[in-house]
Design a protein around this motif. Structure first.
Motif, short mmCIF file in Angstrom:
data_model
loop_
_atom_site.label_atom_id
_atom_site.label_comp_id
_atom_site.label_asym_id
_atom_site.label_seq_id
_atom_site.Cartn_x
_atom_site.Cartn_y
_atom_site.Cartn_z
N UNK A 136 0.82 -1.21 0.00
CA UNK A 136 0.00 0.00 0.00
C UNK A 136 0.86 1.26 0.00
N UNK A 137 0.24 2.36 -0.41
CA UNK A 137 0.89 3.67 -0.35
C UNK A 137 0.29 4.48 0.78
N UNK A 138 1.16 4.98 1.65
CA UNK A 138 0.74 5.80 2.78
C UNK A 138 1.34 7.20 2.64
N UNK A 139 0.57 8.20 2.96
CA UNK A 139 1.04 9.58 2.87
C UNK A 139 2.28 9.77 3.76
N UNK A 140 3.31 10.37 3.19
CA UNK A 140 4.55 10.54 3.96
C UNK A 140 4.42 11.64 5.02
N UNK A 141 3.33 12.40 4.96
CA UNK A 141 3.15 13.47 5.95
C UNK A 141 2.25 13.04 7.11
N UNK A 142 1.05 12.53 6.78
CA UNK A 142 0.10 12.19 7.85
C UNK A 142 0.01 10.69 8.11
#
Length: 385
Positions: free
Chosen positions: A344-350
């Motif tokens: 999966x891709x997770x936001x690098x900020x939140x």
């Protein structure tokens, strides 16, 4: 109201639709000429149309010096370079893999793998015979480690590749399966036509190319998935029959030229899985390419000349991912592990999930106009054309 700009959501298919779409397109590719006129009436064993090659120097006694890749083969009349697909004919150099692919498929773009390029869309994928490297673990060795006269090839010139991609509703063309550098002229001419037609050009490459042809290719290339096979020159020499430094130079050049880059590292037990080597590789990526560069650690399975080796333990892959994250990389994936959360891709900020995947299937999507739907952070990649 339409803005005239298409995003990846416009091509998004659910799993059943994608399978049906791909099956129909692949069926068309196998039909005779009248039903699918973009291909020749039949696939032909050893079909070759010699085409003038680029990037070589004429030497005394009708020899030629190839300048396409770092090997720099000096080729006598009647002989070929190490790749087996570029031939000296009386002092003129020719490519034997122009317009005659042996592999033509419609794939999910995730298969390349690209996780930050139009997720969930089909890509029109082509390859010819041959390669300028000789990995003893190659998964496509049947076509990469042979010559074009030994494969069944289509008559598919560049304009027909682009037309077929359009007919199949593919927003991208992928140059893949083998090392696309060896069919450079074919790729370059196709990419130029594709760019004019508004189709993305993406490639999966080992990055073993000389600076001048790379600079020309970068003008029409949108995204490159580069195999960084190890961060160890000895590995390259013994298992790949190449060198590490040219690959690192390719990565830096692509980054500098604005081409979207993703990296694949096939983790082979006891060959390139030392934690300190993986850490050094990840720190180099962070410093030279940036912390937002997507990195895919892929699981090895015994193939070709390494059939007696054993698959990568899942724990080794998970350890590699932790090393990469600790080194400061933000988008680190695990491949050949369907269902693992690291697909999966997770936001690098939140840290929120923005693209959910299982294998090549895209599920949950929380991305809008290339930004995280939760916090609005811009996510690196190509999300529309």
């Amino acid at each position: 109201m339409s803005t005239g700009r298409r995003t990846w959501g416009d091509w998004q298919l659910d799993r059943r639709s994608f399978v049906r779409h791909s099956a129909c397109t692949l069926a068309l590719l196998s039909l005779p000429g009248p039903l699918f006129p973009l291909l020749s009436s039949e696939i032909q064993l050893g079909f070759i149309k010699p085409h003038p090659a680029l990037f070589y120097q004429v030497r005394p006694q009708q020899k030629v010096k190839c300048r396409l890749c770092p090997r720099g083969c000096e080729v006598k009349p009647g002989e070929r370079g190490d790749c087996g697909v570029r031939e000296n004919r009386k002092g003129s150099y020719y490519t034997l893999v122009y317009g005659n692919p042996c592999a033509v498929h419609v794939d999910p773009v995730e298969k390349k793998p690209f996780f930050h390029v139009l997720p969930g869309t089909p890509t029109y994928s082509i390859a010819t015979a041959g390669c300028n490297l000789h990995c003893i673990f190659c998964q496509n060795w049947e076509i990469s480690q042979t010559k074009p006269e030994a494969t069944y090839n289509y008559d598919l010139p560049p304009e027909n590749v682009v037309a077929a991609a359009q007919k199949g509703s593919c927003p991208s063309i992928a140059y893949t399966y083998v090392e696309p550098i060896i069919f450079y002229e074919y790729m370059l001419d196709t990419a130029r036509l594709a760019k004019k037609a508004g189709i993305l050009n993406i490639c999966h490459s080992a990055g073993y190319i000389s600076p001048e042809p790379l600079a020309m290719l970068a003008e029409v290339l949108d995204a490159a998935c580069i195999d960084l096979k190890a961060f160890d020159n000895r590995f390259y020499q013994e298992l790949v029959d190449g060198e590490l430094e040219p690959v690192l130079n390719t990565l830096k050049t692509l980054r500098r030229r604005g081409v979207h880059v993703e990296i694949v590292n096939l983790v082979i037990p006891q060959k390139n899985d030392r934690p300190e080597t993986i850490d050094a590789m990840c720190r180099w990526i962070r410093e030279e390419l940036g912390p937002l560069t997507p990195l895919h650690f892929s699981r090895f399975f015994p193939l070709y000349k390494m059939k007696n080796h054993y698959p990568t333990p899942v724990s080794t892959l998970e350890q590699a991912r932790q090393i990469a994250l600790q080194a400061g990389l933000k988008y680190v994936y695990l491949g050949n592990l369907p269902g693992n959360p690291a697909e999966n891709t997770y936001c690098h900020h939140c840290g929120q999930l923005i693209i959910g995947r299982r294998g090549f299937t895209v599920g949950e999507r929380n991305l809008k106009d290339g930004k995280c739907r939760f916090c609005g952070t811009k996510i690196p990649g190509i999300w529309g054309i």
